[in-house]
Enzyme design. Structure first.
Site, PDB file in Angstrom:
ATOM      1  N   CYS A 170       0.808  -1.230   0.000  1.00 44.40           N
ATOM      2  CA  CYS A 170       0.000   0.000   0.000  1.00 44.40           C
ATOM      3  C   CYS A 170       0.840   1.278   0.000  1.00 44.40           C
ATOM      4  O   CYS A 170       0.298   2.367  -0.214  1.00 44.40           O
ATOM      5  CB  CYS A 170      -0.935   0.011   1.194  1.00 44.40           C
ATOM      6  SG  CYS A 170      -2.016  -1.437   1.247  1.00 44.40           S
TER       7      CYS A 170
ATOM      8  N   HIS B 290      -9.171   3.161  -1.943  1.00 41.79           N
ATOM      9  CA  HIS B 290      -7.772   2.762  -1.775  1.00 41.79           C
ATOM     10  C   HIS B 290      -7.287   1.875  -2.914  1.00 41.79           C
ATOM     11  O   HIS B 290      -7.240   0.648  -2.795  1.00 41.79           O
ATOM     12  CB  HIS B 290      -7.625   2.039  -0.437  1.00 41.79           C
ATOM     13  CG  HIS B 290      -6.260   1.488  -0.167  1.00 41.79           C
ATOM     14  ND1 HIS B 290      -5.095   2.108  -0.594  1.00 41.79           N
ATOM     15  CD2 HIS B 290      -5.865   0.353   0.484  1.00 41.79           C
ATOM     16  CE1 HIS B 290      -4.055   1.388  -0.212  1.00 41.79           C
ATOM     17  NE2 HIS B 290      -4.496   0.317   0.433  1.00 41.79           N
TER      18      HIS B 290
ATOM     19  N   CYS C   9       0.379   2.585   6.292  1.00 43.74           N
ATOM     20  CA  CYS C   9       0.660   1.197   6.671  1.00 43.74           C
ATOM     21  C   CYS C   9       0.644   0.352   5.410  1.00 43.74           C
ATOM     22  O   CYS C   9       0.032   0.719   4.400  1.00 43.74           O
ATOM     23  CB  CYS C   9      -0.378   0.690   7.669  1.00 43.74           C
ATOM     24  SG  CYS C   9      -2.070   0.691   7.019  1.00 43.74           S
TER      25      CYS C   9
END
Length: 431
Positions: A94, A387, A417
């Site tokens: 990510c 996302h 994160c």
């Protein structure tokens, strides 16, 4: 102080992104490569950048297309850009776009390049789907066969179970634990209540809805004409729920621990398609060419921990290091952007900032401190906006520097994160 030399600081000139769409919806016909090209081309046009001045393009993606695995180079080869633009792809789950940005920034600071574009994209609609091992073995054997009989024999070994495809799982290879299960574990370990998670998710939607309505978020977005007829265009994110309520969020059932859990579809980020990119220049080059920096990269840091522990807690280790390298404190920050993989993860990270245990693990004598909620994710976050794994880091960077400039703030902190127990943090400053 900055990790970069005076006069050679890395300037963030501008950022652009596509709308973020829930996977399987409006952007379903576009690949990650398509989305990346849209973001990069719009960035070049908006900034009136001479394509010949671009030295480097770095791009992140998490689930690469096996037919075009170096997405950065494929983007760099579009007609808009010279074929001599160097390009390479990165992947840090990510935080992939963050890796792209810091890699490009380091190349600028080293004097290797002067102008770079960095970002990332992801299509979680178009994920690679693999054949089973048995089916693959049969195909390989058939391709090597020298007679029809040998081909028939190769395919004759296929069994029904071999036709079941293999799709990528959002789970840890080392633990088998999914992201959602990890978020559930973090909520339980850190005493994060369902109510607190829903309140954070509600704030995310409310802030994103306001930012969309007043044009602050849509100003970052390039409208995307939608195939196949290209008659309609997507101009804003479609995951933002301006009409949601705390009661509606509270009514949703837990997904990953149906009996005792607290993580729901409402307080977690959705699977999303989208792309984003930022333009970076060396400070003196930007000034000489008449570009005004939105902000400068002051410092950054990465950290890691055991994925079997608290998978998404590594930003708590990265942020103190980034702040230390910047010579600043949490209290110096005018805005804080924290990637919202799950509301439980954000609240666990915030609790970690206040924890003596996590302070000592990060090498501090006392906790980092408390984040002022009025400064946190003021334009919403990944729970509402969405996302796309490879793009989120560039989206957060763009949103942070734009809002910092609008508010006349000086310092901003971001954290992300990532799978594998990884964490990222960056401090940006305005001149």
């Amino acid at each position: 102080m900055s990790i970069y030399e005076p006069g050679r600081r890395v300037a963030i000139i501008a950022g652009v992104r596509t709308p973020f769409a829930k996977s399987g919806t409006l952007l379903r016909a576009l690949t990650a490569l398509d989305l990346g090209k849209l973001a990069v081309s719009e960035l070049v046009h908006r900034t009136d950048l001479d394509p010949k001045s671009l030295n480097l393009l770095v791009f992140g993606t998490v689930l690469p297309n096996v037919l075009a695995p170096n997405i950065a180079r494929e983007i760099a080869l579009m007609p808009l850009l010279p074929k001599g633009v160097d390009a390479f792809s990165v992947s840090r789950a990510c935080a992939s776009a963050n890796q792209a940005i810091t890699d490009a920034a380091d190349q600028i600071a080293l004097g290797h390049v002067e102008v770079a574009i960095a970002g990332g994209s992801e299509s979680l609609t178009n994920v690679p789907i693999l054949h089973s091992r048995g089916f693959s073995d049969a195909l390989v054997a058939a391709s090597k066969a020298k007679s029809l009989g040998q081909r028939v024999q190769a395919f004759g070994k296929i069994r029904g179970k071999d036709f079941i495809p293999i799709t990528p799982a959002i789970a840890e290879a080392t633990t088998g634990e999914s992201m959602g299960q990890s978020a559930e574990k973090m909520a339980k370990l850190n005493g994060i209540t369902r109510e607190a998670q829903d309140q954070l998710a509600f704030a995310s939607h409310q802030n994103a809805a306001k930012g969309t309505a007043d044009g602050r978020l849509t100003a970052e977005i390039v409208p995307v004409s939608l195939p196949p007829k290209y008659e309609a265009a997507m101009t804003s994110d479609n995951g933002i729920r301006s009409d949601t309520t705390l009661a509606a969020l509270a009514a949703l059932k837990p997904v990953f621990d149906k009996r005792y859990g607290s993580v729901t579809a409402g307080n977690a980020s959705p699977l999303t398609d989208g792309g984003a990119a930022v333009l970076l220049m060396r400070e003196d080059v930007a000034k000489a060419r008449g570009y005004k920096a939105l902000a400068y990269i002051r410092s950054y840091a990465y950290a890691a921990l055991d994925p079997g522990e608290q998978l998404l807690q590594a930003p708590v280790l990265a942020a103190p290091l980034a702040l230390q390298r910047a010579g600043l404190t949490l209290q110096d920050m005018d805005l804080v952007e924290m990637h919202e993989a799950f509301a439980a993860q954000v609240l666990s990270n915030l609790a970690g900032f206040e924890s003596q245990h996590w302070a000592e693990r990060a090498g501090l004598s006392k906790p980092l401190g408390t984040v002022d909620r009025s400064k946190l994710n003021v334009m919403g976050g990944s729970v509402s906006i969405g996302h796309p794994f490879g793009a989120t880091g560039a989206r957060i960077t763009t949103t942070l520097v734009n809002e910092l400039a609008r508010r006349g703030g000086q310092y901003g902190l971001m954290t992300v994160c990532a799978a594998g127990g990884l964490g990222f943090s960056m401090v940006v400053e305005r001149a």
